[in-house]
Design a protein around this motif. Structure first.
Motif, short mmCIF file in Angstrom:
data_model
loop_
_atom_site.label_atom_id
_atom_site.label_comp_id
_atom_site.label_asym_id
_atom_site.label_seq_id
_atom_site.Cartn_x
_atom_site.Cartn_y
_atom_site.Cartn_z
N LEU A 210 0.83 -1.20 0.00
CA LEU A 210 0.00 0.00 0.00
C LEU A 210 0.87 1.26 0.00
N ASN A 211 1.88 1.28 0.85
CA ASN A 211 2.79 2.43 0.91
C ASN A 211 3.50 2.64 -0.42
N PHE A 212 3.97 1.56 -1.03
CA PHE A 212 4.66 1.66 -2.32
C PHE A 212 3.72 2.23 -3.38
N ALA A 213 2.53 1.67 -3.47
CA ALA A 213 1.56 2.11 -4.48
C ALA A 213 1.18 3.57 -4.29
N GLN A 214 0.99 3.99 -3.06
CA GLN A 214 0.61 5.37 -2.78
C GLN A 214 1.78 6.34 -2.98
N SER A 215 2.93 6.00 -2.45
CA SER A 215 4.07 6.92 -2.53
C SER A 215 4.56 7.10 -3.97
N ARG A 216 4.39 6.08 -4.79
CA ARG A 216 4.82 6.16 -6.19
C ARG A 216 3.66 6.50 -7.11
N GLN A 217 2.50 6.69 -6.53
CA GLN A 217 1.28 7.05 -7.27
C GLN A 217 1.08 6.14 -8.48
N LEU A 218 1.09 4.83 -8.22
CA LEU A 218 0.88 3.87 -9.31
C LEU A 218 -0.50 4.13 -9.92
N PRO A 219 -0.55 4.35 -11.24
CA PRO A 219 -1.81 4.73 -11.88
C PRO A 219 -2.71 3.56 -12.26
N PHE A 220 -2.25 2.34 -12.04
CA PHE A 220 -3.01 1.15 -12.39
C PHE A 220 -3.39 0.39 -11.13
N GLN A 221 -4.20 -0.64 -11.31
CA GLN A 221 -4.67 -1.41 -10.16
C GLN A 221 -3.58 -2.32 -9.62
N VAL A 222 -3.57 -2.43 -8.28
CA VAL A 222 -2.61 -3.29 -7.59
C VAL A 222 -3.40 -4.29 -6.76
N ALA A 223 -3.04 -5.55 -6.89
CA ALA A 223 -3.68 -6.62 -6.12
C ALA A 223 -2.67 -7.20 -5.14
N ILE A 224 -3.19 -7.76 -4.07
CA ILE A 224 -2.35 -8.46 -3.10
C ILE A 224 -2.77 -9.93 -3.10
N ASP A 225 -1.82 -10.79 -3.37
CA ASP A 225 -2.07 -12.23 -3.40
C ASP A 225 -1.81 -12.80 -2.01
N ASN A 226 -2.72 -12.51 -1.06
CA ASN A 226 -2.52 -12.88 0.35
C ASN A 226 -2.23 -14.37 0.57
N THR A 227 -2.90 -15.22 -0.18
CA THR A 227 -2.79 -16.67 0.06
C THR A 227 -1.78 -17.36 -0.85
N GLY A 228 -1.35 -16.67 -1.90
CA GLY A 228 -0.46 -17.30 -2.88
C GLY A 228 -1.22 -18.06 -3.95
N ALA A 229 -2.55 -18.07 -3.87
CA ALA A 229 -3.36 -18.83 -4.82
C ALA A 229 -3.26 -18.27 -6.24
N VAL A 230 -3.16 -16.96 -6.37
CA VAL A 230 -3.08 -16.36 -7.71
C VAL A 230 -1.74 -16.73 -8.35
N ALA A 231 -0.65 -16.58 -7.63
CA ALA A 231 0.67 -16.94 -8.17
C ALA A 231 0.69 -18.42 -8.55
N LYS A 232 0.08 -19.26 -7.73
CA LYS A 232 0.04 -20.70 -8.02
C LYS A 232 -0.72 -20.95 -9.31
N ALA A 233 -1.88 -20.31 -9.46
CA ALA A 233 -2.72 -20.51 -10.64
C ALA A 233 -2.03 -20.03 -11.92
N TRP A 234 -1.21 -19.01 -11.82
CA TRP A 234 -0.54 -18.43 -12.98
C TRP A 234 0.82 -19.10 -13.22
N GLY A 235 0.91 -20.38 -12.99
CA GLY A 235 2.13 -21.12 -13.31
C GLY A 235 3.05 -21.30 -12.13
N ASP A 236 2.51 -21.17 -10.92
CA ASP A 236 3.30 -21.32 -9.69
C ASP A 236 4.48 -20.34 -9.69
N VAL A 237 4.14 -19.06 -9.86
CA VAL A 237 5.15 -18.00 -9.89
C VAL A 237 5.92 -17.98 -8.58
N LYS A 238 7.23 -18.05 -8.69
CA LYS A 238 8.11 -17.98 -7.51
C LYS A 238 9.14 -16.86 -7.68
N LEU A 239 9.57 -16.60 -8.91
CA LEU A 239 10.57 -15.58 -9.19
C LEU A 239 9.89 -14.26 -9.55
#
Length: 167
Positions: free
Chosen positions: A101-130
């Motif tokens: 939240l601090n990063f997105a606000q301080s850098r005024q990111l103009p697009f949407q930012v999601a938080i993958d709290n459980t890791g389920a999104v990274a897992k679904a998208w090919g088990d993103v680790k890097l």
């Protein structure tokens, strides 16, 4: 056998500092059906990406390459946003939400930012680790390119323009 080569290439790119590893699958594949929880508490699904060319970027505030590439991701978004292009930044599960939240606000990111709290999104998208891992999704909701590491932004812009021109 191909998976071994992909893993070896990813490891080589990540650890040898050789820049982005680009993976072209055999033909485009549908982006996985996932629900993204945005910083404002609302949500977005993969289905919501359809109709636009979308860059989905898995990143973390602790990732120096992610932080370094973010101004280019912002510039790319600003350049193409009025032409049917969108960006969704997905913070990894280990990234503290307050940091994101601090990063997105301080850098005024103009697009949407999601938080993958459980890791389920990274897992679904090919088990993103890097991080960063970036997917380019076409208007039909298909992943057409994957970058592991920082993309070559000139090449990325050419790809975005080509995809935006598609019906």
């Amino acid at each position: 056998m191909a998976i071994k080569h992909i893993v070896a290439g990813v490891a080589l790119a990540a650890f040898a500092g050789l820049g982005a590893y680009v993976y072209f699958g055999e033909g485009a594949q549908q982006a996985p059906q996932t629900q993204f929880v945005l910083l404002d508490g609302s949500s977005k699904t993969t289905q919501d990406l359809r109709g636009k060319v979308t860059l989905v970027n898995f990143w973390a505030t602790s990732c120096t390459t992610c932080v370094a590439e973010m101004p280019e991701i912002v510039a790319t978004y600003n350049k193409y946003k009025d032409q049917g292009y969108d960006t969704l930044a997905v913070a990894m599960s280990y990234d503290p939400p307050s940091y994101v939240l601090n990063f997105a606000q301080s850098r005024q990111l103009p697009f949407q930012v999601a938080i993958d709290n459980t890791g389920a999104v990274a897992k679904a998208w090919g088990d993103v680790k890097l991080t960063p891992t970036t997917y380019i999704v076409n208007k039909r909701g298909e992943i057409v390119k994957t970058y592991i590491g920082q993309p070559d932004f000139a090449e990325l812009h050419q790809l975005i323009e080509k995809l935006l021109a598609e019906a």
